[in-house]
Design a protein around this motif. Structure first.
Motif, PDB file in Angstrom:
ATOM      1  N   ARG A   9     125.342  33.964  39.087  1.00 35.28           N
ATOM      2  CA  ARG A   9     124.290  33.321  38.314  1.00 35.28           C
ATOM      3  C   ARG A   9     122.946  33.808  38.817  1.00 35.28           C
ATOM      4  O   ARG A   9     122.756  33.957  40.023  1.00 35.28           O
ATOM      5  CB  ARG A   9     124.395  31.801  38.438  1.00 35.28           C
ATOM      6  CG  ARG A   9     125.497  31.221  37.564  1.00 35.28           C
ATOM      7  CD  ARG A   9     125.933  29.855  38.021  1.00 35.28           C
ATOM      8  NE  ARG A   9     126.773  29.202  37.036  1.00 35.28           N
ATOM      9  CZ  ARG A   9     128.038  29.559  36.770  1.00 35.28           C
ATOM     10  NH1 ARG A   9     128.586  30.575  37.411  1.00 35.28           N
ATOM     11  NH2 ARG A   9     128.743  28.911  35.869  1.00 35.28           N
ATOM     12  N   THR A  11     118.654  33.461  38.782  1.00 40.81           N
ATOM     13  CA  THR A  11     117.466  32.655  38.514  1.00 40.81           C
ATOM     14  C   THR A  11     116.250  33.565  38.620  1.00 40.81           C
ATOM     15  O   THR A  11     116.067  34.244  39.628  1.00 40.81           O
ATOM     16  CB  THR A  11     117.341  31.498  39.527  1.00 40.81           C
ATOM     17  OG1 THR A  11     118.470  30.632  39.403  1.00 40.81           O
ATOM     18  CG2 THR A  11     116.067  30.711  39.288  1.00 40.81           C
ATOM     19  N   CYS A  12     115.430  33.587  37.579  1.00 49.78           N
ATOM     20  CA  CYS A  12     114.266  34.464  37.531  1.00 49.78           C
ATOM     21  C   CYS A  12     112.998  33.632  37.455  1.00 49.78           C
ATOM     22  O   CYS A  12     112.910  32.711  36.637  1.00 49.78           O
ATOM     23  CB  CYS A  12     114.345  35.402  36.332  1.00 49.78           C
ATOM     24  SG  CYS A  12     115.897  36.335  36.231  1.00 49.78           S
ATOM     25  N   GLU A  37     124.004  30.393  30.161  1.00 48.95           N
ATOM     26  CA  GLU A  37     123.506  29.577  31.264  1.00 48.95           C
ATOM     27  C   GLU A  37     123.594  30.273  32.611  1.00 48.95           C
ATOM     28  O   GLU A  37     123.109  29.743  33.613  1.00 48.95           O
ATOM     29  CB  GLU A  37     124.271  28.254  31.312  1.00 48.95           C
ATOM     30  CG  GLU A  37     124.012  27.361  30.106  1.00 48.95           C
ATOM     31  CD  GLU A  37     124.749  26.051  30.203  1.00 48.95           C
ATOM     32  OE1 GLU A  37     125.813  26.011  30.859  1.00 48.95           O
ATOM     33  OE2 GLU A  37     124.275  25.057  29.613  1.00 48.95           O
ATOM     34  N   ARG A  40     118.986  31.865  34.394  1.00 48.96           N
ATOM     35  CA  ARG A  40     118.046  30.747  34.299  1.00 48.96           C
ATOM     36  C   ARG A  40     116.627  31.261  34.518  1.00 48.96           C
ATOM     37  O   ARG A  40     116.373  32.033  35.450  1.00 48.96           O
ATOM     38  CB  ARG A  40     118.389  29.694  35.355  1.00 48.96           C
ATOM     39  CG  ARG A  40     117.568  28.414  35.252  1.00 48.96           C
ATOM     40  CD  ARG A  40     118.142  27.336  36.145  1.00 48.96           C
ATOM     41  NE  ARG A  40     118.089  27.705  37.542  1.00 48.96           N
ATOM     42  CZ  ARG A  40     117.520  26.957  38.497  1.00 48.96           C
ATOM     43  NH1 ARG A  40     116.963  25.810  38.186  1.00 48.96           N
ATOM     44  NH2 ARG A  40     117.527  27.349  39.748  1.00 48.96           N
ATOM     45  N   ILE A  42     112.579  30.348  35.166  1.00 49.46           N
ATOM     46  CA  ILE A  42     111.676  29.304  35.657  1.00 49.46           C
ATOM     47  C   ILE A  42     110.242  29.799  35.553  1.00 49.46           C
ATOM     48  O   ILE A  42     109.896  30.855  36.097  1.00 49.46           O
ATOM     49  CB  ILE A  42     111.998  28.926  37.114  1.00 49.46           C
ATOM     50  CG1 ILE A  42     113.395  28.310  37.212  1.00 49.46           C
ATOM     51  CG2 ILE A  42     110.949  27.958  37.658  1.00 49.46           C
ATOM     52  CD1 ILE A  42     113.792  27.919  38.623  1.00 49.46           C
ATOM     53  N   ASP A  55     111.119  21.476  33.806  1.00 49.75           N
ATOM     54  CA  ASP A  55     112.470  21.905  34.156  1.00 49.75           C
ATOM     55  C   ASP A  55     113.275  20.665  34.559  1.00 49.75           C
ATOM     56  O   ASP A  55     113.587  20.464  35.727  1.00 49.75           O
ATOM     57  CB  ASP A  55     112.447  22.934  35.290  1.00 49.75           C
ATOM     58  CG  ASP A  55     113.814  23.581  35.512  1.00 49.75           C
ATOM     59  OD1 ASP A  55     114.307  24.235  34.591  1.00 49.75           O
ATOM     60  OD2 ASP A  55     114.382  23.414  36.605  1.00 49.75           O
ATOM     61  N   LEU A  65     114.171  25.421  42.060  1.00 52.29           N
ATOM     62  CA  LEU A  65     115.004  26.503  42.596  1.00 52.29           C
ATOM     63  C   LEU A  65     116.250  25.949  43.299  1.00 52.29           C
ATOM     64  O   LEU A  65     117.305  26.579  43.290  1.00 52.29           O
ATOM     65  CB  LEU A  65     114.193  27.350  43.570  1.00 52.29           C
ATOM     66  CG  LEU A  65     113.138  28.264  42.933  1.00 52.29           C
ATOM     67  CD1 LEU A  65     112.194  28.824  43.996  1.00 52.29           C
ATOM     68  CD2 LEU A  65     113.813  29.408  42.176  1.00 52.29           C
ATOM     69  N   ASP A  69     123.588  23.274  40.510  1.00 51.35           N
ATOM     70  CA  ASP A  69     124.058  23.998  39.328  1.00 51.35           C
ATOM     71  C   ASP A  69     125.182  23.206  38.666  1.00 51.35           C
ATOM     72  O   ASP A  69     126.346  23.289  39.062  1.00 51.35           O
ATOM     73  CB  ASP A  69     124.544  25.388  39.747  1.00 51.35           C
ATOM     74  CG  ASP A  69     125.008  26.227  38.570  1.00 51.35           C
ATOM     75  OD1 ASP A  69     124.844  25.767  37.424  1.00 51.35           O
ATOM     76  OD2 ASP A  69     125.542  27.328  38.802  1.00 51.35           O
ATOM     77  N   ARG A  82     121.197  24.127  45.302  1.00 51.25           N
ATOM     78  CA  ARG A  82     121.459  25.534  45.002  1.00 51.25           C
ATOM     79  C   ARG A  82     120.869  26.412  46.105  1.00 51.25           C
ATOM     80  O   ARG A  82     119.756  26.187  46.585  1.00 51.25           O
ATOM     81  CB  ARG A  82     120.821  25.896  43.655  1.00 51.25           C
ATOM     82  CG  ARG A  82     121.335  27.182  43.044  1.00 51.25           C
ATOM     83  CD  ARG A  82     120.556  27.505  41.772  1.00 51.25           C
ATOM     84  NE  ARG A  82     120.566  26.418  40.815  1.00 51.25           N
ATOM     85  CZ  ARG A  82     121.013  26.527  39.565  1.00 51.25           C
ATOM     86  NH1 ARG A  82     121.492  27.681  39.136  1.00 51.25           N
ATOM     87  NH2 ARG A  82     120.957  25.509  38.750  1.00 51.25           N
ATOM     88  N   TYR A  84     120.927  30.841  47.499  1.00 55.71           N
ATOM     89  CA  TYR A  84     121.005  32.161  46.882  1.00 55.71           C
ATOM     90  C   TYR A  84     121.529  33.202  47.860  1.00 55.71           C
ATOM     91  O   TYR A  84     121.072  33.298  48.998  1.00 55.71           O
ATOM     92  CB  TYR A  84     119.621  32.574  46.373  1.00 55.71           C
ATOM     93  CG  TYR A  84     119.097  31.623  45.315  1.00 55.71           C
ATOM     94  CD1 TYR A  84     119.271  31.883  43.961  1.00 55.71           C
ATOM     95  CD2 TYR A  84     118.456  30.441  45.673  1.00 55.71           C
ATOM     96  CE1 TYR A  84     118.820  31.002  42.987  1.00 55.71           C
ATOM     97  CE2 TYR A  84     118.002  29.547  44.710  1.00 55.71           C
ATOM     98  CZ  TYR A  84     118.190  29.837  43.376  1.00 55.71           C
ATOM     99  OH  TYR A  84     117.740  28.958  42.425  1.00 55.71           O
TER     100      TYR A  84
END
Length: 324
Positions: A9, A11-12, A37, A40, A42, A55, A65, A69, A82, A84
């Motif tokens: 997954r 997240t940007c 999904e 994601r 942001i 959000d 962040l 999830d 979450r 990373y």
């Protein structure tokens, strides 16, 4: 990465909503559904730590962040903050001089610093012209490290502490690359965020979970402050004076494009500072945990700098050092 690893997954984060639209468009070009999904987006400001668009119930960028999830197939992970395994960034890095109506302290002809705006009819000082040229996409604060420092601090709270191969990769220009920069990075990594943003489990008893090691690679011959001022001013004398005055005030005497690669976790050591030199005399400094980084200078070649895509010598040097 999400395409190569189906269970991954992404997240940007970006301050510019237009950039986020391009990310979604890029995902569609790579075969993702518009509502997938696994990717994601942001809209947030790394400098202030604020969310710029709603959000859910989160109030800050860090909360967004770390938001659990709830789409993950692993029920246990749905209950956890979450984190990373891979964090990648290309932050704005140019040390743009602050905008001032006059900069007579660095020039003998104040009137020559003013330029008529053909649309509004108003005049802009040279520093204001520079500010308008370098927008959010490239301006890294007055010292060039505003967003870089925030990314490193945020990463210390977000990177997976117990997963082998957790990785931080940053492309940037680096000011005064050397021992002092490594110390600054170490301090950024170990900075406690406001509003109790550091995970609760980060205590003196288990600080090792948040230690990280890696390599900073910059050009063997960094640009001097004067050379950098010349490049950013595009041979305009008045702009050069503004740039030179600004860099001199901040004592920025060298600037180099570079790459920062770091991974976690690493084992505990005795915490002593060390220095090393390899047979090619290109290894410089080592900073001990929590942010243990070795600085390598990439040898100069006829093919260009560390960022030149066809510079095979630089690519091979970087590959060898990362493997070692």
């Amino acid at each position: 990465l999400s395409k190569v690893f189906p269970n991954a997954r992404a997240t940007c984060v970006d301050v510019n909503p237009r950039a986020l639209k391009f990310i979604r468009f890029n995902a569609i070009l790579n075969g993702f559904d518009e509502t997938d999904e696994r990717i994601r987006l942001i809209h947030g400001n790394l400098d202030s730590g604020n969310l710029l668009s709603s959000d859910g119930d989160t109030k800050t960028l860090l909360e967004a962040l770390k938001q659990p999830d709830n789409t993950n197939n692993n029920i246990e992970r749905r209950q956890q903050d979450r984190s990373y395994q891979i964090i990648l960034a290309n932050p704005p890095f140019i040390p743009v001089p602050p905008s001032t109506p006059t900069v007579s302290s660095c020039t003998t002809d104040k009137t020559s610093l003013e330029l008529a705006n053909p649309i509004s009819g108003s005049t802009l000082s040279t520093s204001e012209i520079i500010q308008k040229r370098f927008g959010l996409f490239s301006a890294g604060g007055s010292n060039g490290e505003l967003i870089l420092s925030k990314i490193i601090t945020l990463s210390s709270a977000l990177i997976c502490p117990n997963t082998a191969g957790s990785f931080l990769g940053i492309v940037s220009e680096f000011m005064n690359p050397g021992t002092e920069l490594l110390h600054r990075m170490d301090a950024w990594w170990d900075t406690e965020l406001e509003e109790d943003r550091i995970p609760k489990e980060r205590t003196l008893a288990n600080t090792a979970k948040l230690r990280i090691k890696g390599s900073l690679l910059t050009n063997e011959h960094a640009l001097s402050g004067d050379q950098y001022a010349e490049r950013r001013s595009h041979n305009d004398h008045e702009e050069y004076q503004v740039w030179k005055h600004h860099l001199d005030e901040l004592n920025i005497t060298a600037v180099s494009p570079g790459l920062l690669f770091a991974s976690a976790p690493i084992s505990q050591d005795n915490g002593r500072k060390k220095s090393a030199m390899d047979e090619s005399n290109h290894s410089l400094d080592i900073i001990t945990p929590p942010f243990r980084i070795r600085h390598w200078m990439v040898p100069k070649t006829k093919s260009g700098s560390i960022w030149t895509p066809h510079n095979r010598g630089a690519i091979q040097f970087i590959t060898d050092k990362l493997k070692s």
